[in-house]
Design an enzyme around this catalytic site. Structure first.
Site, PDB file in Angstrom:
ATOM      1  N   ARG A   1       0.838  -1.209   0.000  1.00  0.00           N
ATOM      2  CA  ARG A   1       0.000   0.000   0.000  1.00  0.00           C
ATOM      3  C   ARG A   1       0.865   1.249   0.000  1.00  0.00           C
ATOM      4  NH1 ARG A   1      -1.375   3.720   3.579  1.00  0.00           N
ATOM      5  NH2 ARG A   1      -0.179   2.647   5.210  1.00  0.00           N
ATOM      6  N   VAL A   2       0.407   2.272  -0.720  1.00  0.00           N
ATOM      7  CA  VAL A   2       0.968   3.618  -0.625  1.00  0.00           C
ATOM      8  C   VAL A   2      -0.174   4.570  -0.319  1.00  0.00           C
ATOM      9  CG1 VAL A   2       2.995   3.260  -2.068  1.00  0.00           C
ATOM     10  CG2 VAL A   2       0.835   3.889  -3.132  1.00  0.00           C
ATOM     11  N   SER A   3       0.135   5.645   0.396  1.00  0.00           N
ATOM     12  CA  SER A   3      -0.918   6.498   0.930  1.00  0.00           C
ATOM     13  C   SER A   3      -1.483   7.475  -0.083  1.00  0.00           C
ATOM     14  CB  SER A   3      -0.392   7.268   2.150  1.00  0.00           C
ATOM     15  OG  SER A   3       0.027   6.382   3.152  1.00  0.00           O
ATOM     16  N   SER A   4      -0.642   8.045  -0.932  1.00  0.00           N
ATOM     17  CA  SER A   4      -1.078   9.149  -1.779  1.00  0.00           C
ATOM     18  C   SER A   4      -0.953   8.786  -3.243  1.00  0.00           C
ATOM     19  CB  SER A   4      -0.257  10.414  -1.492  1.00  0.00           C
ATOM     20  OG  SER A   4       1.106  10.186  -1.811  1.00  0.00           O
TER      21      SER A   4
ATOM     22  N   GLN B   1       2.633   9.275  -4.488  1.00  0.00           N
ATOM     23  CA  GLN B   1       3.507   8.134  -4.305  1.00  0.00           C
ATOM     24  C   GLN B   1       3.245   7.067  -5.351  1.00  0.00           C
ATOM     25  OE1 GLN B   1       2.485   7.309  -0.175  1.00  0.00           O
ATOM     26  NE2 GLN B   1       4.560   7.840   0.439  1.00  0.00           N
TER      27      GLN B   1
END
Length: 268
Positions: free
Chosen positions: A22-25, A28
């Site tokens: 997972r990446v938050s933004s 990213q």
């Protein structure tokens, strides 16, 4: 002679292995920072002698770890509930969830289903010391996220007080957003004459001709003018938001809306 007793032995079953990243933004995700996670997870699984199928690679691009409502995570949890996953590789606990309470919830859910979770940077043990260290790591990750949000909020508020439009999410319809790189160090709005002509016409129809919102939508549709989203039909809510937007009067406001957690409607 004694006849030896024979026992039927079932063939060993293949261990179903999955990975979660997972990446938050969205930024990213655009920079492909999730590729490094996938590479490390795949390398660790191969080192342990496992092969991960493509349909068991669960990836959440641009989804915050503060919420459990994530497409890939929900699919993973559904398979775990069906006992279809035996082993899950995750880079770190904060990739699984930012909140320590969510981490405990997911780990307990996976454990009850017989699914083992392997964190690459933090092996899970059974001793009280291992449990304490996992708790501390989760709480520190949650604290750091709160501090990052607070610093970001203060920085945006300071830039807004100095008159910078870079803190706004996007330019309203009729304007073009010029980034700081393209604008020589200062972000600004520029009028998009083609779209501004449509905005002026809408204000004339409402302000001078006293046309209703539905009437404006009909005229735009009859004229073949697409909406800002590219659709043929305009919605009354979109027209209403444009008429109330102070940016068309030359004043851009920051923080005029506030996001709050969703709550179910209360009925008497």
């Amino acid at each position: 002679m004694r006849t030896p007793h024979l026992r039927a032995v079932s063939a060993p079953q293949t261990v179903q292995v999955a990975l979660y990243a997972r990446v938050s933004s969205d930024q990213q995700a655009e920079h492909h920072t999730i590729d490094s996670q996938l590479a490390e997870l795949a390398a660790r699984a191969e080192q342990d002698g496992h092969c991960i199928r493509d349909d068991l690679r669960f990836i959440d691009n641009g989804h915050s770890g503060a919420s459990l409502i994530r497409p890939a995570l929900e699919r993973l949890r559904d398979l775990v509930a069906l006992s279809a996953i035996d082993l899950v590789y995750v880079l770190s606990p904060d990739r699984l969830a930012r909140s320590y309470a969510h981490q405990v919830l997911l780990l307990e859910e996976f454990t009850q289903a017989g699914t083992q979770v392997v964190f690459l940077n933090r092996p899970i043990g059974t001793t009280p010391e291992d449990s304490l260290l996992l708790q501390l790591q989760g709480m520190f990750a949650e604290y750091e996220r709160a501090k990052v949000l607070e610093r970001s909020r203060r920085g945006k508020r300071h830039r807004a007080q100095t008159g910078a439009v870079s803190v706004l999410s996007r330019a309203p319809f009729g304007y073009r957003y010029i980034t700081r790189e393209a604008g020589g160090g200062d972000a600004r709005y520029e009028i998009d004459e083609e779209a501004a002509r449509i905005v002026r016409q809408i204000f004339i129809w409402v302000g001078h001709e006293r046309l209703t919102l539905a009437g404006v939508c009909r005229r735009l549709h009859d004229s073949g003018i697409p909406s800002p989203t590219g659709r043929l039909h305009w919605s009354r809510a979109m027209i209403h938001s444009m008429l109330l937007n102070p940016a068309y009067a030359g004043q851009a406001l920051y923080g005029r809306r506030q996001s709050v957690p969703w709550r179910p409607p209360l009925h008497p």
